[in-house]
Scaffold this motif. Sequence first.
Motif, mmCIF file in Angstrom:
data_model
loop_
_atom_site.group_PDB
_atom_site.id
_atom_site.type_symbol
_atom_site.label_atom_id
_atom_site.label_comp_id
_atom_site.label_asym_id
_atom_site.label_seq_id
_atom_site.Cartn_x
_atom_site.Cartn_y
_atom_site.Cartn_z
ATOM 1 N N PRO A 86 0.736 -1.145 0.032
ATOM 2 C CA PRO A 86 0.007 -0.186 -0.181
ATOM 3 C C PRO A 86 0.723 1.243 0.153
ATOM 4 C CG PRO A 86 -0.661 -1.436 1.884
ATOM 5 C CD PRO A 86 0.422 -2.197 1.147
ATOM 6 N N TYR A 87 2.264 1.431 0.401
ATOM 7 C CA TYR A 87 2.860 2.291 0.514
ATOM 8 C C TYR A 87 3.703 2.866 -0.681
ATOM 9 C CZ TYR A 87 1.566 1.171 5.107
ATOM 10 O OH TYR A 87 0.742 0.789 6.267
ATOM 11 N N LEU A 88 3.721 2.030 -1.873
ATOM 12 C CA LEU A 88 4.161 2.488 -3.208
ATOM 13 C C LEU A 88 3.113 2.262 -4.082
ATOM 14 C CD1 LEU A 88 7.815 1.205 -2.889
ATOM 15 C CD2 LEU A 88 6.997 3.565 -3.097
ATOM 16 N N ARG A 89 2.962 3.013 -5.145
ATOM 17 C CA ARG A 89 1.745 2.926 -5.797
ATOM 18 C C ARG A 89 2.307 3.247 -7.330
ATOM 19 N NH1 ARG A 89 -3.476 5.299 -3.971
ATOM 20 N NH2 ARG A 89 -3.292 6.361 -6.014
ATOM 21 N N ASP A 90 1.525 3.090 -8.292
ATOM 22 C CA ASP A 90 1.728 3.151 -9.682
ATOM 23 C C ASP A 90 1.831 4.780 -10.146
ATOM 24 O OD1 ASP A 90 -0.804 3.472 -9.911
ATOM 25 O OD2 ASP A 90 -1.194 1.835 -11.445
ATOM 26 N N ASP A 91 1.090 5.533 -9.321
ATOM 27 C CA ASP A 91 1.146 6.901 -9.834
ATOM 28 C C ASP A 91 1.960 7.741 -9.030
ATOM 29 O OD1 ASP A 91 0.025 6.622 -7.590
ATOM 30 O OD2 ASP A 91 -1.786 7.919 -7.986
ATOM 31 N N ASP A 92 3.097 6.949 -8.348
ATOM 32 C CA ASP A 92 4.073 7.658 -7.437
ATOM 33 C C ASP A 92 5.192 8.367 -8.089
ATOM 34 O OD1 ASP A 92 2.947 7.619 -4.910
ATOM 35 O OD2 ASP A 92 3.888 5.757 -4.294
#
Length: 208
Positions: free
Chosen positions: A112-118
């Motif tokens: 949950p703490y890294l996402r594809d829109d980061d």
Amino acid sequence: MNFLEEKILQEGSIKPGNVLKIDSFLNHQIDIDIMRQMANEIKRRFRGKEVNKILTIEASGIAIATVLAEMYDVPVVFAKKSETANSTDDKYVAQAYSFTHKQMNQVFVSKPYLRDDDKVLIVDDFLADGQAMHALIDLVHQAGGAVVGIAVAVEKGQQNGGKILRSEGYHLESMAIVESMDWETQTIRFREQPKEVCESYNLKLINE
Ligand code: 5GP
């Protein structure tokens, strides 16, 4: 000479095995003013870049990352090392050989703490062979995010991490680059930073 190079000369010591010890302000006790100056300078060097997350690795990257995250007003995430893993969350996992502990570590971030829109700015205390940094880049890419840039306090220029990351096309900024250091004579030489950077340090110091 910039504020960090000065601080290293005043308080650092060189240990056998090409290790620079700066426990008095970064790796054990933390000098918040130095963290602030580094965070200011990192933000200046990445001006114009959109950042929505700061990523670092426990433990010593967390201090700079937190001060920087406060300036960007974004969350800071730190990758954990496997021996402290006590979570059942789904994780992104990467491997890194530890320069200081001479062993292979697994590092992870819960999904949950890294996402594809980061749009991630990665930060750490030291860059040596680039193992830790490549593990962090791997975690961001596993999540589908983008690495906006990489900032380190001290790059050890006599090791290859910086050269490799720059040749891979990453925007890497190091607050101090050690060109060479000698344990027996306790001497250290810094790589000259681009002129505009030195000038801006001077101005900033005068203005403060
Ligand atoms: P790399 O993965 O780039 O080979 O090494 C970077 C990591 O090793 C950093 O996260 C840092 O904790 C540690 N490290 C590497 N060289 C030094 C050093 O000279 N002094 C200290 N204190 N840590 C180092």
